[in-house]
Motif scaffolding. Structure first.
Motif, short mmCIF file in Angstrom:
data_model
loop_
_atom_site.label_atom_id
_atom_site.label_comp_id
_atom_site.label_asym_id
_atom_site.label_seq_id
_atom_site.Cartn_x
_atom_site.Cartn_y
_atom_site.Cartn_z
N ASN A 24 -1.66 -22.25 -76.48
CA ASN A 24 -0.99 -21.64 -77.65
C ASN A 24 0.44 -21.19 -77.37
O ASN A 24 0.89 -20.16 -77.85
CB ASN A 24 -1.82 -20.46 -78.19
N VAL A 25 1.14 -21.98 -76.58
CA VAL A 25 2.56 -21.73 -76.31
C VAL A 25 3.33 -22.94 -76.82
O VAL A 25 3.07 -24.07 -76.40
CB VAL A 25 2.82 -21.54 -74.80
N ASN A 26 4.23 -22.71 -77.74
CA ASN A 26 5.03 -23.80 -78.29
C ASN A 26 6.39 -23.85 -77.60
O ASN A 26 7.10 -22.85 -77.56
CB ASN A 26 5.22 -23.64 -79.80
N LEU A 27 6.70 -25.00 -77.05
CA LEU A 27 8.00 -25.21 -76.43
C LEU A 27 8.86 -26.00 -77.40
O LEU A 27 8.40 -26.96 -78.02
CB LEU A 27 7.86 -26.00 -75.13
N THR A 28 10.11 -25.61 -77.52
CA THR A 28 11.03 -26.37 -78.36
C THR A 28 11.46 -27.62 -77.61
O THR A 28 11.29 -27.73 -76.38
CB THR A 28 12.27 -25.53 -78.71
N GLU A 29 12.03 -28.53 -78.33
CA GLU A 29 12.55 -29.74 -77.70
C GLU A 29 13.63 -29.38 -76.69
O GLU A 29 13.73 -29.98 -75.61
CB GLU A 29 13.11 -30.69 -78.76
N ASN A 30 14.41 -28.36 -77.01
CA ASN A 30 15.44 -27.88 -76.09
C ASN A 30 14.84 -27.32 -74.81
O ASN A 30 15.37 -27.56 -73.71
CB ASN A 30 16.29 -26.81 -76.80
N ASP A 31 13.74 -26.56 -74.93
CA ASP A 31 13.04 -26.02 -73.76
C ASP A 31 12.60 -27.16 -72.84
O ASP A 31 12.78 -27.10 -71.62
CB ASP A 31 11.81 -25.21 -74.17
N LEU A 32 12.01 -28.17 -73.44
CA LEU A 32 11.52 -29.31 -72.66
C LEU A 32 12.67 -30.04 -71.95
O LEU A 32 12.55 -30.39 -70.78
CB LEU A 32 10.75 -30.28 -73.56
N LYS A 33 13.76 -30.23 -72.67
CA LYS A 33 14.92 -30.90 -72.07
C LYS A 33 15.44 -30.10 -70.88
O LYS A 33 15.79 -30.67 -69.84
CB LYS A 33 16.03 -31.09 -73.10
N GLU A 34 15.50 -28.78 -71.02
CA GLU A 34 15.99 -27.93 -69.94
C GLU A 34 15.07 -27.99 -68.72
O GLU A 34 15.54 -28.04 -67.58
CB GLU A 34 16.13 -26.48 -70.42
N ILE A 35 13.77 -27.97 -68.96
CA ILE A 35 12.80 -28.06 -67.85
C ILE A 35 13.01 -29.35 -67.07
O ILE A 35 13.10 -29.36 -65.85
CB ILE A 35 11.36 -27.93 -68.37
N PHE A 36 13.10 -30.45 -67.80
CA PHE A 36 13.24 -31.75 -67.13
C PHE A 36 14.63 -31.91 -66.51
O PHE A 36 14.77 -32.51 -65.44
CB PHE A 36 12.90 -32.89 -68.09
N PHE A 89 1.81 -37.78 -62.57
CA PHE A 89 3.10 -37.23 -62.96
C PHE A 89 2.90 -36.35 -64.20
O PHE A 89 1.95 -36.51 -64.94
CB PHE A 89 4.09 -38.34 -63.32
N ILE A 90 3.84 -35.44 -64.40
CA ILE A 90 3.87 -34.64 -65.62
C ILE A 90 4.98 -35.20 -66.50
O ILE A 90 6.14 -35.26 -66.09
CB ILE A 90 4.15 -33.16 -65.31
N THR A 91 4.60 -35.64 -67.69
CA THR A 91 5.57 -36.16 -68.65
C THR A 91 5.88 -35.08 -69.68
O THR A 91 5.23 -34.04 -69.72
CB THR A 91 5.00 -37.39 -69.37
N VAL A 92 6.86 -35.36 -70.52
CA VAL A 92 7.20 -34.43 -71.60
C VAL A 92 5.97 -34.20 -72.47
O VAL A 92 5.65 -33.06 -72.83
CB VAL A 92 8.38 -34.97 -72.44
N GLU A 93 5.25 -35.27 -72.79
CA GLU A 93 4.06 -35.16 -73.62
C GLU A 93 2.98 -34.32 -72.94
O GLU A 93 2.33 -33.51 -73.58
CB GLU A 93 3.51 -36.55 -73.98
N ASN A 94 2.80 -34.54 -71.64
CA ASN A 94 1.84 -33.74 -70.88
C ASN A 94 2.18 -32.26 -70.99
O ASN A 94 1.30 -31.43 -71.23
CB ASN A 94 1.84 -34.10 -69.40
N LEU A 95 3.44 -31.95 -70.79
CA LEU A 95 3.89 -30.56 -70.81
C LEU A 95 3.66 -29.94 -72.20
O LEU A 95 3.14 -28.84 -72.32
CB LEU A 95 5.35 -30.49 -70.41
N GLN A 96 4.04 -30.68 -73.25
CA GLN A 96 3.83 -30.19 -74.62
C GLN A 96 2.36 -29.92 -74.88
O GLN A 96 1.99 -28.86 -75.38
CB GLN A 96 4.32 -31.22 -75.64
N ASN A 97 1.51 -30.88 -74.53
CA ASN A 97 0.07 -30.74 -74.79
C ASN A 97 -0.56 -29.61 -73.98
O ASN A 97 -1.41 -28.88 -74.50
CB ASN A 97 -0.65 -32.06 -74.52
N ALA A 98 -0.15 -29.48 -72.74
CA ALA A 98 -0.70 -28.41 -71.91
C ALA A 98 -0.34 -27.04 -72.48
O ALA A 98 -1.19 -26.16 -72.57
CB ALA A 98 -0.21 -28.54 -70.47
N PHE A 99 0.92 -26.87 -72.86
CA PHE A 99 1.33 -25.59 -73.41
C PHE A 99 0.70 -25.34 -74.79
O PHE A 99 0.35 -24.20 -75.11
CB PHE A 99 2.85 -25.47 -73.46
N LYS A 100 0.54 -26.38 -75.59
CA LYS A 100 -0.15 -26.22 -76.89
C LYS A 100 -1.57 -25.74 -76.67
O LYS A 100 -2.08 -24.91 -77.42
CB LYS A 100 -0.14 -27.53 -77.67
N HIS A 101 -2.21 -26.29 -75.66
CA HIS A 101 -3.58 -25.88 -75.33
C HIS A 101 -3.66 -24.38 -75.08
O HIS A 101 -4.66 -23.74 -75.38
CB HIS A 101 -4.08 -26.66 -74.11
#
Length: 99
Positions: free
Chosen positions: A63-75, A49-61
């Protein structure tokens, strides 16, 4: 073996329709393999599964920073089962909706 599988009419010939049907099966298989590879790039802990943490870490890798709002919208949009994780099926559906 491939010829036998494609020759639906069993007439020792592969007509255009049989050829196209076979090509579409291969394309579908390759698309699923590509989507699975992409999914695994986000499923960093190999949980299936892809979790919020997975998504944050993958995008950080990348060099793309997602806001908490971006993550909430995706999910909110793509977590159809509302279990705070995105399954392979949900991920595949997300990609199909975006094309």
């Amino acid at each position: 073996k491939l010829f036998t599988q494609l020759d639906n009419h069993k007439n020792n010939q592969i007509n255009y329709t049989e050829y196209l049907a076979g090509a579409m099966k291969v394309k579908n298989h390759l698309n699923k393999a590509w989507i699975w590879t992409l999914f695994k790039n986000f499923d960093l802990d190999d949980s299936g599964f892809i979790t919020v943490e997975n998504l944050q870490n993958a995008f950080k890798h990348y060099n793309v920073n997602l806001t908490e709002n971006d993550l909430k919208e995706i999910f909110k949009k793509h977590d159809k089962t509302l279990d705070s994780k995105i399954s392979f099926q949900e991920f595949q559906q997300m990609l199909e909706e975006s094309t």
